[in-house]
Design an enzyme around this catalytic site. Structure first.
Site, PDB file in Angstrom:
ATOM      1  CB  THR A  49      -0.961   0.093   1.172  1.00  0.00           C
ATOM      2  OG1 THR A  49      -1.904  -1.233   1.496  1.00  0.00           O
ATOM      3  CG2 THR A  49      -1.745   1.345   1.445  1.00  0.00           C
TER       4      THR A  49
ATOM      5  NE  ARG B 226      -8.728  -7.674   2.836  1.00  0.00           N
ATOM      6  CZ  ARG B 226      -7.777  -6.862   3.242  1.00  0.00           C
ATOM      7  NH1 ARG B 226      -7.329  -6.148   2.157  1.00  0.00           N
ATOM      8  NH2 ARG B 226      -7.442  -6.686   4.229  1.00  0.00           N
TER       9      ARG B 226
ATOM     10  N   GLY C 208      -9.910  -4.027   2.604  1.00  0.00           N
ATOM     11  CA  GLY C 208      -9.255  -3.632   3.653  1.00  0.00           C
ATOM     12  C   GLY C 208      -9.624  -2.155   4.215  1.00  0.00           C
TER      13      GLY C 208
ATOM     14  N   GLY D 281      -5.485  -5.000   6.895  1.00  0.00           N
ATOM     15  CA  GLY D 281      -6.499  -4.175   6.961  1.00  0.00           C
ATOM     16  C   GLY D 281      -7.740  -4.317   8.139  1.00  0.00           C
TER      17      GLY D 281
HETATM   18  N1  ASP Z   1      -3.819  -2.398   4.341  1.00  0.00           N
HETATM   19  C1  ASP Z   1      -3.819  -3.060   3.142  1.00  0.00           C
HETATM   20  C2  ASP Z   1      -5.030  -3.812   3.186  1.00  0.00           C
HETATM   21  O1  ASP Z   1      -5.504  -4.406   4.212  1.00  0.00           O
HETATM   22  C3  ASP Z   1      -2.592  -3.879   2.926  1.00  0.00           C
HETATM   23  C4  ASP Z   1      -1.444  -3.133   3.018  1.00  0.00           C
HETATM   24  O2  ASP Z   1      -1.245  -2.179   3.698  1.00  0.00           O
HETATM   25  O3  ASP Z   1      -0.336  -3.531   2.592  1.00  0.00           O
HETATM   26  O4  ASP Z   1      -5.769  -4.066   1.945  1.00  0.00           O
END
Ligand code: ASP
Length: 337
Positions: A196, A224, A226, A250
């Site tokens: 992310t 899904r 997050g 997430g």
């Molecule tokens: N927070 C993101 C999610 O859960 C993943 C990430 O931060 O890499 O989709």
């Protein structure tokens, strides 16, 4: 661009060319200032600085900054990223300004720059969040090209690898567990299963803004979503206090309204680093220590004075800090566990 995985490999070989600096956020305050998650943040910060360094608007900077990462085929953000378990890349993003205006898209397919669609949602609709087909229709109506639904070569390879076992392990990598085929939660080929970019900035006029964009968890269940596109979980900005953005597992960040919690701690007078730490402690409490050991989460924050900080659940989370053209460096966030 050097992605996170490659950077760790370079660093372990002693070849790291990126500039890590010891954490000095506690004593420092800067305006303008931009922070972003992981080492891909270095390149993103450069684009943001082009705007901030010439007196530009924080909101423009946080959009332009993360577009660099979205466009990169080397990073697990954007259309080059890992797909869901049905083999389709779905993207989530959100953006927020100093006045509490915000926009978000989730479960968006075939659009290269979800962050810019999120900004259009904020500026051109009476809504905050559009998802799926509706978000895509809106993007196309706004002139965003519909890209071909092809996987990037990296994502194709990773997906084909994953398909061999098709094991559903929806847990974010733990960077402190080593990097290779035998590390827990690591994909069989040693690839990362998530990424992310979250960015927060304060401009020369003191205005705060933030952005967050992701492909979410690699090989996730279809549909899904997050924390990243959820205002208050993945990102929150309040001009009276500060701005915060999250990365990592997430589901657990949503459970504690991560970014909002950090901003509320800053409103109570906590330094950004302390606010991130307190929020991480809450995550740890809700998750429980044993389960928390299996995941990663990272928070970064800026307050309205231009002080900054970050905190990680576990070792291995870095964030990029930029407050001048020649001051763009990575900080290793302190881990709670
Ligand atoms: N927070 C993101 C999610 O859960 C993943 C990430 O931060 O890499 O989709």
């Amino acid at each position: 661009m050097i992605n996170r995985r490659r950077f760790v490999q370079y660093a372990s070989l002693g070849l790291g060319s990126l500039n890590f600096q010891s954490f000095r956020g506690k004593a420092e305050a800067h305006k303008p200032l931009v922070l972003s998650t992981w080492d891909a943040g270095i390149e993103a910060n450069k684009a943001a600085w082009q705007i901030l360094g010439s007196g530009g608007y924080a909101l423009d900077a946080v959009e332009a900054g993360v577009r660099v990462t979205e466009a990169s085929q080397n990073c697990c953000v954007g259309l080059g990223a890992n797909p869901d378990r049905d083999g389709i890349v779905t993207l989530d993003a959100c953006i927020m300004d100093e006045a509490g205006n915000c926009g978000s898209v989730a479960f968006l397919e075939r659009i290269k720059h979800p962050i810019s669609v999120a900004r259009r949602v904020m500026e051109k609709t009476p809504h905050v969040m559009l998802v799926g087909e509706g978000a895509q229709q809106f993007a196309v109506a706004e002139g965003f090209p519909l890209e071909k639904p092809d996987l990037s070569p990296d994502a194709k390879r990773a997906y084909e690898n994953w398909l061999k076992k098709s094991e559903y392990k929806p847990a974010i990598n733990r960077e402190n567990q080593g990097h290779g085929p035998f590390a827990p939660n690591m994909l069989d080929n040693g690839e990362w299963n998530h990424d992310t970019i979250g960015m927060i900035a304060i401009d020369s006029k003191g205005r705060l803004s933030g952005s967050c964009t992701t492909s979410g968890m690699g090989f996730k269940m279809r549909g899904r979503i997050g924390d990243s596109p959820i205002i208050g979980a993945g990102l929150f900005v309040d001009q009276d206090a500060g701005a915060a953005v999250a990365t990592g597992q997430g589901e657990d960040i949503i459970r504690i309204c991560g970014a909002h919690t950090i901003v509320e701690f800053m409103r109570q007078g906590m330094h950004p680093e302390q606010a991130c730490k307190k929020a991480m402690e809450r995550l740890l409490k809700v998750k429980g220590i044993e389960k928390a050991k299996a995941i990663q989460a990272g928070f970064i924050a800026i307050n309205n004075k231009g002080e900054y900080g970050g905190y990680a659940l576990q070792k291995g989370f870095s964030f990029a800090v930029c407050h001048a053209a020649d001051k763009n460096f990575l900080v290793n966030a302190k881990p709670l566990i």
